[in-house]
Design a protein around this motif. Sequence first.
Motif, PDB file in Angstrom:
ATOM      1  N   ILE A 175       7.348   8.948  -5.414  1.00 30.09           N
ATOM      2  CA  ILE A 175       7.928   8.184  -6.519  1.00 30.09           C
ATOM      3  C   ILE A 175       8.806   7.065  -5.967  1.00 30.09           C
ATOM      4  O   ILE A 175       8.759   5.919  -6.440  1.00 30.09           O
ATOM      5  N   ALA A 176       9.605   7.391  -4.954  1.00 28.26           N
ATOM      6  CA  ALA A 176      10.493   6.389  -4.349  1.00 28.26           C
ATOM      7  C   ALA A 176       9.697   5.268  -3.695  1.00 28.26           C
ATOM      8  O   ALA A 176      10.051   4.088  -3.811  1.00 28.26           O
ATOM      9  N   ARG A 177       8.613   5.605  -3.002  1.00 30.97           N
ATOM     10  CA  ARG A 177       7.775   4.581  -2.376  1.00 30.97           C
ATOM     11  C   ARG A 177       7.163   3.659  -3.420  1.00 30.97           C
ATOM     12  O   ARG A 177       7.156   2.438  -3.266  1.00 30.97           O
ATOM     13  N   ASN A 178       6.607   4.255  -4.472  1.00 36.16           N
ATOM     14  CA  ASN A 178       5.957   3.439  -5.497  1.00 36.16           C
ATOM     15  C   ASN A 178       6.948   2.524  -6.202  1.00 36.16           C
ATOM     16  O   ASN A 178       6.631   1.357  -6.491  1.00 36.16           O
ATOM     17  N   ALA A 179       8.140   3.027  -6.480  1.00 37.21           N
ATOM     18  CA  ALA A 179       9.148   2.202  -7.139  1.00 37.21           C
ATOM     19  C   ALA A 179       9.554   1.030  -6.252  1.00 37.21           C
ATOM     20  O   ALA A 179       9.691  -0.108  -6.722  1.00 37.21           O
ATOM     21  N   ALA A 180       9.739   1.313  -4.954  1.00 36.12           N
ATOM     22  CA  ALA A 180      10.106   0.244  -4.023  1.00 36.12           C
ATOM     23  C   ALA A 180       8.972  -0.759  -3.876  1.00 36.12           C
ATOM     24  O   ALA A 180       9.201  -1.972  -3.788  1.00 36.12           O
ATOM     25  N   ALA A 181       7.733  -0.275  -3.852  1.00 34.64           N
ATOM     26  CA  ALA A 181       6.582  -1.170  -3.726  1.00 34.64           C
ATOM     27  C   ALA A 181       6.463  -2.084  -4.949  1.00 34.64           C
ATOM     28  O   ALA A 181       6.114  -3.269  -4.821  1.00 34.64           O
ATOM     29  N   ILE A 201      13.284  -5.869   3.081  1.00 31.34           N
ATOM     30  CA  ILE A 201      13.272  -4.415   3.209  1.00 31.34           C
ATOM     31  C   ILE A 201      13.736  -3.861   1.865  1.00 31.34           C
ATOM     32  O   ILE A 201      14.805  -4.224   1.366  1.00 31.34           O
ATOM     33  N   VAL A 202      12.914  -3.013   1.268  1.00 34.29           N
ATOM     34  CA  VAL A 202      13.230  -2.426  -0.029  1.00 34.29           C
ATOM     35  C   VAL A 202      13.327  -0.916   0.132  1.00 34.29           C
ATOM     36  O   VAL A 202      12.369  -0.274   0.586  1.00 34.29           O
ATOM     37  N   VAL A 203      14.477  -0.363  -0.210  1.00 36.16           N
ATOM     38  CA  VAL A 203      14.726   1.074  -0.078  1.00 36.16           C
ATOM     39  C   VAL A 203      14.692   1.718  -1.457  1.00 36.16           C
ATOM     40  O   VAL A 203      15.435   1.320  -2.360  1.00 36.16           O
ATOM     41  N   GLY A 204      13.826   2.708  -1.616  1.00 36.70           N
ATOM     42  CA  GLY A 204      13.812   3.519  -2.825  1.00 36.70           C
ATOM     43  C   GLY A 204      14.731   4.704  -2.606  1.00 36.70           C
ATOM     44  O   GLY A 204      14.375   5.647  -1.898  1.00 36.70           O
ATOM     45  N   VAL A 205      15.938   4.651  -3.166  1.00 30.89           N
ATOM     46  CA  VAL A 205      16.950   5.694  -2.954  1.00 30.89           C
ATOM     47  C   VAL A 205      16.693   6.812  -3.964  1.00 30.89           C
ATOM     48  O   VAL A 205      16.928   6.669  -5.167  1.00 30.89           O
ATOM     49  N   ASP A 206      16.189   7.926  -3.442  1.00 35.42           N
ATOM     50  CA  ASP A 206      15.664   9.013  -4.264  1.00 35.42           C
ATOM     51  C   ASP A 206      16.780   9.994  -4.659  1.00 35.42           C
ATOM     52  O   ASP A 206      16.957  11.042  -4.044  1.00 35.42           O
ATOM     53  N   GLY A 207      17.553   9.632  -5.683  1.00 38.80           N
ATOM     54  CA  GLY A 207      18.565  10.540  -6.206  1.00 38.80           C
ATOM     55  C   GLY A 207      19.633  10.929  -5.209  1.00 38.80           C
ATOM     56  O   GLY A 207      20.132  12.058  -5.256  1.00 38.80           O
ATOM     57  N   SER A 208      19.993  10.052  -4.309  1.00 40.93           N
ATOM     58  CA  SER A 208      20.980  10.392  -3.281  1.00 40.93           C
ATOM     59  C   SER A 208      22.369  10.581  -3.892  1.00 40.93           C
ATOM     60  O   SER A 208      22.761   9.904  -4.842  1.00 40.93           O
ATOM     61  N   THR A 209      23.127  11.507  -3.283  1.00 39.61           N
ATOM     62  CA  THR A 209      24.505  11.756  -3.697  1.00 39.61           C
ATOM     63  C   THR A 209      25.488  11.272  -2.637  1.00 39.61           C
ATOM     64  O   THR A 209      26.688  11.512  -2.750  1.00 39.61           O
ATOM     65  N   ARG A 258      -2.419  -3.729   2.849  1.00 41.62           N
ATOM     66  CA  ARG A 258      -2.304  -4.891   1.971  1.00 41.62           C
ATOM     67  C   ARG A 258      -1.864  -4.420   0.582  1.00 41.62           C
ATOM     68  O   ARG A 258      -2.317  -3.377   0.103  1.00 41.62           O
ATOM     69  N   ALA A 259      -1.008  -5.212  -0.058  1.00 41.51           N
ATOM     70  CA  ALA A 259      -0.501  -4.838  -1.376  1.00 41.51           C
ATOM     71  C   ALA A 259      -1.654  -4.608  -2.357  1.00 41.51           C
ATOM     72  O   ALA A 259      -1.629  -3.657  -3.147  1.00 41.51           O
ATOM     73  N   GLU A 260      -2.679  -5.448  -2.297  1.00 45.86           N
ATOM     74  CA  GLU A 260      -3.801  -5.300  -3.232  1.00 45.86           C
ATOM     75  C   GLU A 260      -4.543  -3.985  -3.004  1.00 45.86           C
ATOM     76  O   GLU A 260      -5.018  -3.348  -3.956  1.00 45.86           O
ATOM     77  N   ASN A 261      -4.632  -3.559  -1.745  1.00 45.89           N
ATOM     78  CA  ASN A 261      -5.279  -2.283  -1.451  1.00 45.89           C
ATOM     79  C   ASN A 261      -4.429  -1.112  -1.932  1.00 45.89           C
ATOM     80  O   ASN A 261      -4.944  -0.100  -2.428  1.00 45.89           O
ATOM     81  N   TYR A 262      -3.126  -1.255  -1.756  1.00 40.99           N
ATOM     82  CA  TYR A 262      -2.197  -0.204  -2.184  1.00 40.99           C
ATOM     83  C   TYR A 262      -2.362   0.070  -3.674  1.00 40.99           C
ATOM     84  O   TYR A 262      -2.509   1.222  -4.102  1.00 40.99           O
ATOM     85  N   TRP A 263      -2.357  -0.999  -4.458  1.00 40.35           N
ATOM     86  CA  TRP A 263      -2.426  -0.809  -5.902  1.00 40.35           C
ATOM     87  C   TRP A 263      -3.839  -0.511  -6.382  1.00 40.35           C
ATOM     88  O   TRP A 263      -4.020   0.038  -7.481  1.00 40.35           O
ATOM     89  N   ALA A 264      -4.847  -0.840  -5.578  1.00 36.91           N
ATOM     90  CA  ALA A 264      -6.229  -0.524  -5.961  1.00 36.91           C
ATOM     91  C   ALA A 264      -6.449   0.978  -6.095  1.00 36.91           C
ATOM     92  O   ALA A 264      -7.330   1.417  -6.840  1.00 36.91           O
ATOM     93  N   VAL A 265      -5.646   1.765  -5.363  1.00 33.97           N
ATOM     94  CA  VAL A 265      -5.753   3.228  -5.462  1.00 33.97           C
ATOM     95  C   VAL A 265      -4.543   3.824  -6.180  1.00 33.97           C
ATOM     96  O   VAL A 265      -4.346   5.039  -6.187  1.00 33.97           O
ATOM     97  N   GLY A 266      -3.720   2.971  -6.786  1.00 33.33           N
ATOM     98  CA  GLY A 266      -2.590   3.468  -7.560  1.00 33.33           C
ATOM     99  C   GLY A 266      -1.392   3.881  -6.750  1.00 33.33           C
ATOM    100  O   GLY A 266      -0.517   4.605  -7.251  1.00 33.33           O
ATOM    101  N   GLY A 267      -1.327   3.436  -5.477  1.00 32.11           N
ATOM    102  CA  GLY A 267      -0.192   3.807  -4.643  1.00 32.11           C
ATOM    103  C   GLY A 267      -0.222   5.279  -4.266  1.00 32.11           C
ATOM    104  O   GLY A 267      -1.288   5.899  -4.175  1.00 32.11           O
ATOM    105  N   PHE A 268       0.962   5.857  -4.056  1.00 33.07           N
ATOM    106  CA  PHE A 268       1.064   7.263  -3.680  1.00 33.07           C
ATOM    107  C   PHE A 268       0.908   8.167  -4.900  1.00 33.07           C
ATOM    108  O   PHE A 268       1.295   7.797  -6.017  1.00 33.07           O
ATOM    109  N   ASN A 269       0.362   9.353  -4.674  1.00 33.39           N
ATOM    110  CA  ASN A 269       0.198  10.344  -5.730  1.00 33.39           C
ATOM    111  C   ASN A 269       1.552  11.017  -5.976  1.00 33.39           C
ATOM    112  O   ASN A 269       2.037  11.780  -5.145  1.00 33.39           O
TER     113      ASN A 269
END
Length: 282
Positions: free
Chosen positions: A65-71, A33-41, A155-166
């Motif tokens: 941004i957090a999703r892509n970094a975690a991915a 489990i990978v958590v992208g912690v988006d500037g939390s205080t 699938r990870a390959e599909n995720y990166w085929a479209v560049g992940g999230f905008n």
Amino acid sequence: MRISVIIPAHNAESYIAKGIESAWAQTVRPDEIVVGVDGSTDQTATVARSLGATALELPKGNGAIARNAAAKAASGDIFFFLDADDWWAPNKIERHLAAWEEMPAASCVLDRTIATFEDGSLAGWTGGRAERGPADWRVFLSHRAWPSGSGFSVRAENYWAVGGFNEKLIRFQDVDFWVRVAAKLGPAFTMGEELTHYLQVQNSVSRSLARLDENLDNMLAEWPFATPNDRRTIRSMAHLIALRQSAWPEALSHAIKAGLPIQNKYFWGSLLRSLKNRRPSK
């Protein structure tokens, strides 16, 4: 096959544990489990790590941004996405893997989302397509096909085929992803099974309506495959949702931008909801 669970989180210390625990408790346990912690205080990262997740502490950006970094930090062959305030049925991953076996060429797999209040009671609606089988990208121009951002795997390959999230988007990040991946790689697969719980805050308009038209422009800039009619459809849908979430008199502009589709039942439902949201005059 390795399974990664990706969680974007901002100041989620009070509720992220439920989601992480639901992921670890799956009948098919994820590998990480990978958590992208988006500037939390707050202590989001500390809580996540205490529960066995990897937490990436990022500067404040947005959920995409957090999703892509975690991915990028994940090692799985299949990514499952889980918002920090949602949780899963115990057999969610198992059922998704069965769906991937049923349609291995799917661009992504989506289940259905049950809206649930904090006390565990049901909010009375379920999101996502009820039909089981392939779904063309145009299916996702309608809100009726949308689960939550916690309701899909890819699938990870599909995720990166479209560049992940905008990463330019502040709204409709998930919808944009489902549309782009299905448009580029072929139909998604909708399961018709209710496997995700979406936290619904009572009596709350939870999403900011700021910069909606700018957001739509940024989204549609990445949809060269969409016809003018497709573009009108998603713009109208976005403003109908904004109408439902806003209050009068601000709601009027969204009704107009939606095209005043008086033949559409969702328009009337959104209109009534906006009237209930009306702020008392000073």
